[in-house]
Design an enzyme around this catalytic site. Sequence first.
Site, short mmCIF file in Angstrom:
data_model
loop_
_atom_site.label_atom_id
_atom_site.label_comp_id
_atom_site.label_asym_id
_atom_site.label_seq_id
_atom_site.Cartn_x
_atom_site.Cartn_y
_atom_site.Cartn_z
CG ASP A 1 70.98 48.62 42.03
OD1 ASP A 1 70.03 48.50 42.82
OD2 ASP A 1 72.00 47.92 42.06
CB SER B 1 72.70 49.55 28.96
OG SER B 1 73.16 48.23 28.78
CE LYS B 2 69.73 51.08 35.95
NZ LYS B 2 68.79 51.17 37.06
NE ARG B 3 69.00 45.17 28.37
CZ ARG B 3 69.48 44.88 27.16
NH1 ARG B 3 69.84 43.65 26.87
NH2 ARG B 3 69.58 45.82 26.25
#
Length: 494
Positions: free
Chosen positions: A21, A258-260
């Site tokens: 994404d 962060s995407k995490r």
Amino acid sequence: MTEPTQTVPARTRVAPSPTGDPHVGTAYQALFDVAWARKTGGRFVLRIEDTDRARTVEGSEQLIYSDLAWLGLAPDEGPQNPGECGPYRQSERLPLYRQYAEQLIEQGHAYYCWCSPERLAQLRADQAASKTSQTGYDRCCLGLTRDERAKLPGFSPDPVVRMLVPDDVDLEFTDAIRGQVHTPRPDDQVILKADGFPTYHLAVVVDDHLMGITAAVRGEEWISSTPKHLLLYKWLGWTPPAIAHMPLLRNTDKSKISKRKNPAARLEWFREAGYLPEALLNFLELLAYPPVHPDTEVQSFDEFVACFDWAKVNTTGPIFDLAKLNWLNGAYLRQLSDDELAHRIVTYWEQTGEPGAADPRARAVVAQAAPIIRERLTTLADAAPMIGFLLTPDAALGMDDDALATLPPNADQVLDAAQEVLAGLDDFRADAIQAGLRTALVDGLGLKPKVAFGPVRVALTGRRVSPPLFESAEILGRASCLARLGALRARLSA
Ligand code: GLU
């Protein structure tokens, strides 16, 4: 390096890697790129940096496109609308990178390296263990032919190509945002990998040059790479673009987004959560950048563009504060016309798969309810739960426990009187409903308005708090109102 100037039409670019994404940082950078391109009458380019084949994710490029378009930041040139500088995907430009890598080898600025990954790992481990200040590649392959190197341990048949970074490499450069920047000395960077793909460092230089980029804007994590890029420009005989390093976006606790760890790092999250693109754009404009107006933070993209200046970017990590975004989103929702708000809600429902999207009756109710819920919305996602009672069949309307708990002892009397009034009204519009109920309940029964209308609200909406009552009653219509008042009345006497 050229300085950014307003008199030359800029060519800017954003160069995301399609690894999942899209990250919100891609939109953040694109925003500044587009602003500069618009301000100077230039063009904004999208380049897809897909040289890391293991990390490339199918469908990611499409999302980058649709998310940028959603925000009004669609590129003027890119893989899907190519200009004259294509191809715009790095995986389709491999022969170019090889050609320049070979040129650099011939000129003595780069060399083949056959060291195996195991040898390099061992080298790093040894350097770490000995705590030497000597880090980085030890130039084991420099000056050797393939055959000479093959006789030594740690040989791998497929070589990489490394830059030969000279001792007098310039470690200073002028950043369009930060001014003079000093960096540590770089290692002999790999520029072409064993699989024939370039690394970012070679590709970014070749592509920015061949695509005529005048301002390369990227995240601050690339600052230390810039001397390597400037060396490549020098060796290839090219003038570098202006280079600007944007600050990294940070969470309220200052950690990197962060995407995490943070759902809001995904650009898609903002669409899913029901934010308006113009609100998100306005929010991003204010990150590390001063507001256009002295008295309000609500500003249009055109206003942002008109006074855009690189020197105004603040380099301290901007805080990504969703409370601010929520406030802005509410402000933008309140500026929409009734029709536009209803349209946005239905479009949002179409995207999120809300069943009401396909139901003509539900769409009509949204159009009627838009003006009465506007003030209460933070995001488009709030609309469905807020007007659910208007869409639920009368017999299926649930009653919240906390709503039932507010009913006064004389609720039955109130409901009887309300039923009688609503059944007899000639005109079933909000103000007539309000006047009728007031006469019967406040004047007739001598109740305070809060006590008088509370049971009616619970009957019609099933809730303690709801959108404005009389307007809600008008939207429901007489038959539904009577059915609901009757249902609660029956429940009380059961
Ligand atoms: N692919 C790099 C990134 O996503 C691009 C950096 C640059 O814009 O030069 O960070």
